[in-house]
Design a protein around this motif. Structure first.
Motif, short mmCIF file in Angstrom:
data_model
loop_
_atom_site.label_atom_id
_atom_site.label_comp_id
_atom_site.label_asym_id
_atom_site.label_seq_id
_atom_site.Cartn_x
_atom_site.Cartn_y
_atom_site.Cartn_z
N VAL A 223 -13.67 -105.10 -59.29
CA VAL A 223 -13.99 -103.68 -59.20
C VAL A 223 -15.21 -103.51 -58.31
O VAL A 223 -16.29 -104.01 -58.63
CB VAL A 223 -14.24 -103.08 -60.60
N SER A 224 -15.03 -102.84 -57.19
CA SER A 224 -16.12 -102.61 -56.24
C SER A 224 -16.49 -101.13 -56.28
O SER A 224 -15.65 -100.27 -56.01
CB SER A 224 -15.70 -103.01 -54.82
N LEU A 225 -17.75 -100.85 -56.61
CA LEU A 225 -18.25 -99.49 -56.71
C LEU A 225 -19.46 -99.32 -55.79
O LEU A 225 -20.01 -100.30 -55.28
CB LEU A 225 -18.65 -99.16 -58.15
N ALA A 226 -19.88 -98.10 -55.61
CA ALA A 226 -21.07 -97.79 -54.81
C ALA A 226 -21.94 -96.81 -55.58
O ALA A 226 -21.49 -96.19 -56.55
CB ALA A 226 -20.68 -97.22 -53.46
N TYR A 227 -23.18 -96.68 -55.13
CA TYR A 227 -24.06 -95.66 -55.71
C TYR A 227 -24.89 -95.03 -54.60
O TYR A 227 -25.14 -95.63 -53.55
CB TYR A 227 -24.95 -96.24 -56.81
N PHE A 228 -25.30 -93.79 -54.86
CA PHE A 228 -26.06 -93.03 -53.87
C PHE A 228 -27.08 -92.16 -54.59
O PHE A 228 -26.74 -91.49 -55.57
CB PHE A 228 -25.12 -92.14 -53.05
N GLY A 267 -20.61 -88.16 -52.55
CA GLY A 267 -19.28 -87.61 -52.68
C GLY A 267 -18.16 -88.52 -52.22
O GLY A 267 -17.04 -88.06 -52.00
N GLN A 268 -18.42 -89.81 -52.08
CA GLN A 268 -17.39 -90.74 -51.63
C GLN A 268 -16.60 -91.27 -52.83
O GLN A 268 -17.11 -91.33 -53.94
CB GLN A 268 -18.03 -91.91 -50.88
N PRO A 269 -15.34 -91.68 -52.61
CA PRO A 269 -14.57 -92.26 -53.71
C PRO A 269 -15.25 -93.49 -54.29
O PRO A 269 -15.91 -94.25 -53.57
CB PRO A 269 -13.23 -92.62 -53.04
N ARG A 270 -15.12 -93.65 -55.59
CA ARG A 270 -15.65 -94.81 -56.31
C ARG A 270 -17.16 -94.96 -56.11
O ARG A 270 -17.69 -96.06 -56.07
CB ARG A 270 -14.91 -96.09 -55.90
N THR A 271 -17.83 -93.81 -55.98
CA THR A 271 -19.28 -93.80 -55.78
C THR A 271 -19.95 -93.04 -56.92
O THR A 271 -19.53 -91.93 -57.25
CB THR A 271 -19.64 -93.14 -54.44
N ILE A 272 -20.97 -93.65 -57.49
CA ILE A 272 -21.75 -93.03 -58.55
C ILE A 272 -22.93 -92.31 -57.89
O ILE A 272 -23.87 -92.96 -57.42
CB ILE A 272 -22.24 -94.09 -59.56
N ASP A 273 -22.85 -91.00 -57.81
CA ASP A 273 -23.95 -90.21 -57.25
C ASP A 273 -24.99 -89.97 -58.35
O ASP A 273 -24.67 -89.49 -59.44
CB ASP A 273 -23.44 -88.88 -56.72
N VAL A 274 -26.23 -90.29 -58.05
CA VAL A 274 -27.34 -90.14 -59.00
C VAL A 274 -28.21 -88.98 -58.52
O VAL A 274 -28.69 -88.99 -57.38
CB VAL A 274 -28.18 -91.43 -59.08
N LEU A 275 -28.39 -87.97 -59.37
CA LEU A 275 -29.26 -86.87 -58.98
C LEU A 275 -30.08 -86.37 -60.16
O LEU A 275 -29.63 -86.39 -61.30
CB LEU A 275 -28.45 -85.71 -58.39
#
Length: 507
Positions: A223-228, A267-275
């Motif tokens: 499982v490959s995810l991203a964060y921003f 807003g990218q797929p499989r991306t955890i946006d942190v705000l």
């Protein structure tokens, strides 16, 4: 590993061989029996009052299904993985909907497996979201339980004491959703804050749910995810905010078959946006100012659609700190668990217990839960989290077109990544009171290579370096009121770990 997570692992193993949608509870899995009668098209409360039902659908119940139920005078309260909703109604009309099964929770589904057979004495009782708290208290007291006042509890929750033999009658009440152990912090009345649960379009996920389901693996089986980082809090230096949240991602990735890497666009797929946000901020869960809801996080798909799935929102009005009362790492560690698909644990020692507290790592229950979703790390693969990009001069996101990194020599295979240990021996409790302007604290620290220093800081702004390393002492000044004292041990490679105590200085 306790019985709760063992049952969860068996539950998820069973799901792999079951093609039909299911309802995954902590006590059992509700599966459609092919030989059973068709799902009822109508349900009516035998008591003449509103009743709560779980409704299992043949596919994900989206906004159109929710709107149709509401048009039929049913109140949709929460989403229950995989394809179910919790609803309340006096007369529930399901005709024409893709319903596979519908019915109320069984009383045995409402008692935590940790509680069963153990006379704990004090319990955390969670009620259905649409009940009246005053009426709930009367119901509890009529069954012989005592309500313990606690201003730290979330709405719809109650701390009670009473005999274990009375739990079956308590769980039989339609108003009761779940009964679990009360943590030591709740019993002591400590200043901790609750998490209402992972967010879905139909409301927070209930405590009786086993898990929300994880992100799907790619063709490699990983499982490959991203964060921003979409926005940050000004209460803490930017580099520390990024570092503490990235550390929370790294802790979970250390124990599971996942990778999490920073990206330069939200807003990218499989991306955890942190705000960090204030009040209404574009979803159905507005914050309510300082001292209110600290954070909420959205389950992975299909519980939430992209690009919202997995996003972590933190209340910008809170007094965020590193090691203080509202500790960035501790809250992020809990919320990352939700972003990866974990629900709330019943184990009071777990990070995923529904009340935040200062944390330094995962419990055995947390590790069992994340590995039930993703499996352990692949053999020979290091923890899959990259460090966040740091932007000079402020700002809250990475450059749109970052320059390629300068060439560097590869890190030595023997690079030290093991954090030191640290314990506070004096005082011997996590919360103490004092009438003095300072308190003496002492403890021990250890490391596979060596402890470089032990430093302390307080939630009131003081800091310093302890005397000694393996055995250390410090005299910490106190202000009148609550003082959180955080002690952090460092090794020469920059790895660290910490422990904290709360000291209340009297007038």
């Amino acid at each position: 590993m306790n019985c709760l997570r063992v049952s969860g692992i068996l539950l998820l193993s069973a799901l792999a061989a079951w093609p039909q949608p299911v309802i995954r509870l902590k006590t059992r899995t509700i599966m459609l029996d092919p030989s059973a009668q068709p799902a009822p098209s109508r349900l009516q409360s035998p008591s003449g009052a509103t009743q709560h039902y779980l409704v299992l659908f043949g596919s994900y119940p989206g906004a159109d299904v929710i709107a149709e139920l509401q048009a039929r005078h049913a109140r949709v309260l929460s989403y229950v993985p995989e394809n179910a909703l919790l609803v309340s109604a006096y007369k529930l009309n399901l005709r024409g909907l893709d319903v596979l099964w519908a019915g109320p929770l069984d009383p045995t589904d409402k008692i935590s497996p940790i509680v069963s057979g153990q006379p704990l004495g004090e319990y955390l009782v969670m009620f259905q979201p649409d009940t009246d708290s005053a009426a709930d208290a009367v119901l509890v007291q009529n069954l012989g339980f005592s309500v313990i006042p606690n201003g730290r509890l979330l709405p719809g929750q109650m701390l009670v004491s009473g005999a274990y033999s009375g739990l079956a009658a308590l769980a039989a009440l339609d108003a009761v959703a779940y009964i679990l152990p009360a943590s030591a912090e709740l019993q002591n009345g400590d200043a901790i804050v609750g998490c209402s649960g992972a967010a879905t379009p139909a409301g927070p996920s209930p405590q009786y749910v086993a898990a929300g389901g994880g992100w799907k693996p790619d063709s490699s089986g990983r499982v490959s995810l991203a964060y921003f980082f979409e926005s940050l809090t000004p209460a803490v230096p930017e580099s520390e905010v990024r570092s503490e949240i990235a550390r929370a991602f790294a802790v979970w990735a250390q124990y599971a078959n996942i990778t999490i890497s920073p990206v330069s666009q939200s807003g990218q797929p499989r991306t955890i946006d942190v705000l960090f946000a204030r009040y209404a901020h574009g979803d159905a869960y507005p914050f309510n100012g300082p001292g209110g809801i600290i954070a909420h996080t959205f389950y992975p798909p299909p519980s939430n659609p992209e690009p919202l799935a997995g996003d972590m929102h933190l209340n910008a009005d809170e007094s965020w700190s590193v090691g203080g009362k509202v500790d960035i790492f501790s809250v992020a560690l809990h919320e990352v668990g939700h972003a990866l698909g974990l629900g709330h644990s019943d184990d009071p020692t777990a990070v995923m217990y529904p009340y935040y507290r200062l944390q330094s790592g995962l419990s055995a229950d947390d590790i069992a839960g994340i590995q039930a979703l993703y499996g352990p790390p692949a053999a020979g693969v290091s923890p899959g989290v990259s460090a966040p990009p740091i932007i000079a001069g402020g700002g809250s996101s990475a450059p749109a077109n970052p320059a390629p990194p300068a060439a560097t020599a590869p890190a030595a295979p023997s690079a030290d990544t093991v954090p030191p240990s640290v314990t506070i021996l004096t005082p011997g409790a996590s919360m103490v009171s004092s009438s003095s302007p300072a308190i003496a604290i002492a403890g021990k620290a250890g490391d596979n290579v060596g402890v470089a220093s032990v430093q302390w800081s307080t939630s009131t702004g003081s800091s310093g370096t302890a005397a000694g390393t393996d055995s250390w002492t410090a005299t910490v000044p106190l202000l009148v009121g609550s003082n959180t004292v955080t002690v952090r041990a460092y090794d020469a490679a920059g790895n660290s770990s910490w422990r904290a105590i709360t000291v209340v200085r009297n007038q």
